[in-house]
Design a protein around this motif. Structure first.
Motif, mmCIF file in Angstrom:
data_model
loop_
_atom_site.group_PDB
_atom_site.id
_atom_site.type_symbol
_atom_site.label_atom_id
_atom_site.label_comp_id
_atom_site.label_asym_id
_atom_site.label_seq_id
_atom_site.Cartn_x
_atom_site.Cartn_y
_atom_site.Cartn_z
ATOM 1 N N ALA A 134 0.815 -1.221 0.000
ATOM 2 C CA ALA A 134 0.000 0.000 0.000
ATOM 3 C C ALA A 134 0.845 1.267 0.000
ATOM 4 O O ALA A 134 0.414 2.304 -0.500
ATOM 5 C CB ALA A 134 -0.937 0.002 1.212
ATOM 6 N N CYS A 135 2.061 1.190 0.534
ATOM 7 C CA CYS A 135 2.948 2.366 0.603
ATOM 8 C C CYS A 135 3.904 2.458 -0.578
ATOM 9 O O CYS A 135 4.616 3.459 -0.716
ATOM 10 C CB CYS A 135 3.763 2.329 1.892
ATOM 11 N N TYR A 136 3.932 1.425 -1.420
ATOM 12 C CA TYR A 136 4.961 1.386 -2.457
ATOM 13 C C TYR A 136 4.955 2.612 -3.379
ATOM 14 O O TYR A 136 6.005 3.220 -3.613
ATOM 15 C CB TYR A 136 4.893 0.113 -3.312
ATOM 16 N N ASP A 137 3.816 2.982 -3.921
ATOM 17 C CA ASP A 137 3.780 4.100 -4.877
ATOM 18 C C ASP A 137 4.315 5.383 -4.244
ATOM 19 O O ASP A 137 5.089 6.116 -4.869
ATOM 20 C CB ASP A 137 2.369 4.323 -5.412
ATOM 21 N N PRO A 156 -0.242 7.322 2.211
ATOM 22 C CA PRO A 156 -0.929 8.623 2.151
ATOM 23 C C PRO A 156 -2.382 8.433 1.704
ATOM 24 O O PRO A 156 -2.692 7.508 0.948
ATOM 25 C CB PRO A 156 -0.151 9.433 1.149
ATOM 26 N N GLU A 157 -3.225 9.301 2.173
ATOM 27 C CA GLU A 157 -4.636 9.278 1.774
ATOM 28 C C GLU A 157 -4.743 9.627 0.297
ATOM 29 O O GLU A 157 -4.071 10.544 -0.184
ATOM 30 C CB GLU A 157 -5.434 10.305 2.588
ATOM 31 N N PRO A 158 -5.594 8.916 -0.466
ATOM 32 C CA PRO A 158 -5.787 9.262 -1.881
ATOM 33 C C PRO A 158 -6.404 10.640 -2.017
ATOM 34 O O PRO A 158 -7.212 11.043 -1.182
ATOM 35 C CB PRO A 158 -6.734 8.184 -2.397
ATOM 36 N N MET A 159 -6.024 11.324 -3.072
ATOM 37 C CA MET A 159 -6.564 12.683 -3.278
ATOM 38 C C MET A 159 -7.795 12.655 -4.119
ATOM 39 O O MET A 159 -8.088 11.896 -4.888
ATOM 40 C CB MET A 159 -5.504 13.565 -3.921
#
Length: 111
Positions: free
Chosen positions: A65-68, A108-111
């Motif tokens: 989940a943190c990769y990008d 991070p939360e998606p924008m």
């Protein structure tokens, strides 16, 4: 908790830069931890030549989940034109350790 944990590898040309990349990713909670390995010799094609250089490896432990966000962070803070950024899934590991990686990272939360 079923979370995919990754080991992400990058290299750079000095111990100080490697430590900076490691610390920045951990401070941003994009990696639970990072190890900087002693110098390695890298041999590679670059601009129509075979190059040899001394580099430091950085191994970062993160979640899928943190990769990008981690990749974006490394690209933004790396001084190579084309930095090595490779993710390898952790196939097995201590449940307690894998849970710790998941608890110490935050996507991070998606924008």
């Amino acid at each position: 908790m079923l979370v995919t944990v990754l080991t992400v590898l990058t290299t750079t040309d000095s111990a100080a830069k490697a430590e900076e990349l490691a610390r920045g990713a951990v401070e941003a909670r994009l990696a639970a931890c990072a190890q900087v390995s002693a110098p390695v010799t890298s041999v590679y094609h670059w601009q129509n030549a075979i190059e040899t250089s001394e580099e430091w490896q950085v191994l970062l432990k993160t979640t899928e989940a943190c990769y990008d966000a981690l990749e974006a962070h490394l690209r933004a803070h790396h001084d190579y034109d084309t930095p090595e950024i490779i993710a390898v899934p952790v196939v097995r590991g201590s449940a307690a350790y894998l849970e710790w990686v998941a608890s110490e990272t935050s996507a991070p939360e998606p924008m």
